[in-house]
Design a protein around this motif. Structure first.
Motif, PDB file in Angstrom:
ATOM      1  N   GLY A 162       0.846  -1.198   0.000  1.00 53.92           N
ATOM      2  CA  GLY A 162       0.000   0.000   0.000  1.00 53.92           C
ATOM      3  C   GLY A 162       0.876   1.240   0.000  1.00 53.92           C
ATOM      4  N   ALA A 190      -0.551   4.671   4.387  1.00 57.26           N
ATOM      5  CA  ALA A 190      -1.821   3.932   4.207  1.00 57.26           C
ATOM      6  C   ALA A 190      -2.286   3.229   5.483  1.00 57.26           C
ATOM      7  N   GLU A 220      -5.182   0.636   2.220  1.00 59.77           N
ATOM      8  CA  GLU A 220      -5.305   2.014   1.715  1.00 59.77           C
ATOM      9  C   GLU A 220      -6.257   2.771   2.632  1.00 59.77           C
TER      10      GLU A 220
END
Ligand code: ADP
Ligand code: ADP
Length: 228
Positions: A35, A39, A211
């Motif tokens: 990610g 994140a 995320e």
């Protein structure tokens, strides 16, 4: 082995780094956590070894509910989990042998057992012959191998690594991956946060993409999926 349910983490500054994470990881799995920066990858894995506490939700590791354990039980939990960092975190005044033995000395293992186990893990990472050297005398890759030896000397069922190849060149990174591969083949669960696209796309394992504090993707043999 790891169950998270509706895990939410808000830091004191108001940032929400985990926003409803539910996940199940089984014994023996190898999982990449990917990610963008910021994140919530580190927060996600730090909560597994209780370096950070969730604001709400349940985290169960090996049947232990982290929300319910008292602070004085945290060292007991940590002994069941090996942790490897990007910057190695070796103790500079101790030699290689002492850095690895330390984890066993604190639990008062007998000197005989300590010696045997330390030499076994140094052999596994290919650095038995450097037992008397100090961290500053080793290359980055060697320091990371020592930190991996330290992480497994207690024989944990779970090893968590936060960007273990982040400071290493590509060839050295692959050497490190081969060691993790060997440890995983012996049945140890590996959770690894990484930005290494080439490794994730070549040595295929489960990929969890984080995320905005949420799981955006969870694929059995996924791709890295980002440009860098
Ligand atoms: P990643 O590992 O994916 O880069 P982190 O889990 O480190 O993400 O960070 C997620 C978010 O939480 C970021 O916005 C970061 O700034 C914030 N954060 C991380 N640690 C702390 C902390 N100790 N206090 C406050 N905010 C933090
Ligand atoms: P690599 O290219 O594999 O990262 P280095 O070129 O940094 O390795 O180191 C090569 C060898 O030299 C290693 O075996 C390491 O232990 C040794 N070495 C590196 N730096 C020092 C130092 N400052 N003192 C003693 N030995 C060193």
């Amino acid at each position: 082995m790891i169950q998270m349910k509706d895990v939410y983490k808000k830091y004191p500054n108001g940032i929400v780094a985990a926003n409803g994470i539910t996940v199940d990881i089984k014994q023996g799995e190898f999982v990449y956590v990917v990610g963008p920066s910021g994140a919530g990858k580190s927060t996600f894995i730090k909560m597994m070894y209780r370096e950070e506490k969730p604001t709400s939700g349940d985290i169960i590791i090996n049947g232990i509910n982290l929300a319910k354990i008292k602070s004085k039980k945290v060292p007991l939990l940590r002994r069941q989990i090996g942790v490897v960092f990007q910057d190695f975190k070796l103790l500079p005044r101790m030699n290689v042998y002492e850095n690895v033995a330390f984890a066993l000395e604190v639990i008062e293992e007998s000197p005989k057992v300590i010696r045997k186990r330390v030499m076994e893990v140094l052999d596994l990472v290919g650095l038995k012959h450097k037992a008397r050297m100090f961290p500053t005398e080793l290359s980055g890759g060697e320091q990371q191998r020592i930190s991996i030896a330290r992480s497994i000397v207690n024989r944990p069922k779970l090893v968590i690594a936060d960007e273990p190849t982040g400071n290493l060149d590509p060839d050295t990174s692959w050497e490190i991956m081969n060691i993790f591969k060997e440890i995983n083949s012996r049945g140890t669960t590996i959770i690894m946060a990484t930005h290494n696209k080439e490794i994730v796309n070549t040595l295929k394992h489960r990929v969890i993409a984080v995320e905005g504090g949420m799981i955006a993707r969870d694929e059995a043999e996924g791709d890295y999926g980002y440009e860098i």
